[in-house]
Design an enzyme around this catalytic site. Structure first.
Site, PDB file in Angstrom:
ATOM      1  N   ARG A  65       0.813  -1.222   0.000  1.00 13.40           N
ATOM      2  CA  ARG A  65       0.000   0.000   0.000  1.00 13.40           C
ATOM      3  C   ARG A  65       0.842   1.266   0.000  1.00 13.40           C
ATOM      4  O   ARG A  65       0.355   2.333  -0.367  1.00 13.40           O
ATOM      5  CB  ARG A  65      -1.007  -0.025   1.147  1.00 13.40           C
ATOM      6  CG  ARG A  65      -2.107  -1.064   0.876  1.00 13.40           C
ATOM      7  CD  ARG A  65      -3.168  -1.078   1.910  1.00 13.40           C
ATOM      8  NE  ARG A  65      -2.636  -1.571   3.170  1.00 13.40           N
ATOM      9  CZ  ARG A  65      -3.360  -1.847   4.223  1.00 13.40           C
ATOM     10  NH1 ARG A  65      -4.660  -1.674   4.196  1.00 13.40           N
ATOM     11  NH2 ARG A  65      -2.805  -2.294   5.321  1.00 13.40           N
ATOM     12  N   GLU A  85       7.631 -11.387  13.886  1.00 13.35           N
ATOM     13  CA  GLU A  85       7.288 -12.041  15.147  1.00 13.35           C
ATOM     14  C   GLU A  85       7.655 -13.522  15.112  1.00 13.35           C
ATOM     15  O   GLU A  85       8.185 -14.064  16.071  1.00 13.35           O
ATOM     16  CB  GLU A  85       5.794 -11.864  15.431  1.00 13.35           C
ATOM     17  CG  GLU A  85       5.392 -12.355  16.801  1.00 13.35           C
ATOM     18  CD  GLU A  85       3.942 -12.057  17.119  1.00 13.35           C
ATOM     19  OE1 GLU A  85       3.486 -12.533  18.168  1.00 13.35           O
ATOM     20  OE2 GLU A  85       3.274 -11.366  16.336  1.00 13.35           O
TER      21      GLU A  85
END
Length: 182
Positions: A66, A103
């Protein structure tokens, strides 16, 4: 419904919350209604282009995906070149890459080796600042290419995820501008 008067109100009114996406417990901030509204999209583009002017940027980097949607019109409006930073393996030819931790695992981003050079002042544009991992990797990549980081500008900062604090050392005094903080 009355029309919003300020940029903050306008942008917020065009961002939709989607509960439990992409997984339960997450509230996704969907910017597609903002992009579909030409007035709101133009206001966003203008605000980010003004940030480019304030930083003295000579090029705009957009982060996949984006960041491409926002960064390209910002660069055009500001009269600057646009450089896409992509996920590894998506650019042909010689590239510079930067790995970063997620993560659970790691990822890598790339830029064409010849697109950024000494003397370039680069504003990074993205839609959302969350944990700051991708943005941090892009700042390192810009510096490794020999360019200077002019700043980072985002539509929205998810303040509760701590991305700003993570980026402070990597920004090395360059500004971080978020039009909205949630």
């Amino acid at each position: 419904m009355t029309e919003p008067t300020g940029i903050t109100e306008l942008l917020l009114s065009r961002i939709r919350d989607v509960a439990d996406y992409p997984e339960p417990g997450v509230v996704f901030k969907d910017i597609t209604p903002l992009l579909a509204d030409p007035g709101a999209f133009a206001a966003l583009t203008d605000a980010l282009a003004e940030a480019a002017g304030r930083t003295g940027a000579t090029k705009v980097v957009g982060l996949e995906a984006r960041g491409f949607i926002l960064g390209a019109p910002v660069a055009l409006r500001a009269g600057l070149g646009f450089i896409p930073v992509r996920k590894a393996g998506k650019l042909p030819g010689a590239t510079l890459s930067q790995a970063y931790d997620l993560e659970y695992g790691s990822a890598e981003i790339e830029v064409h080796a010849e697109d950024l050079t000494a003397g370039d002042r680069v504003l990074v544009v993205d839609d959302v600042l969350a944990t700051g991992g991708t943005a941090e990797a892009s700042l390192e990549l810009i510096r490794r290419a020999g360019a200077e980081v002019a700043g980072l500008a985002v539509l929205m900062e998810l303040g509760f995820l701590g991305g700003r604090a993570r980026l402070e050392p990597a920004l090395a005094g360059a500004p971080l501008e978020a039009l909205l903080t949630v």
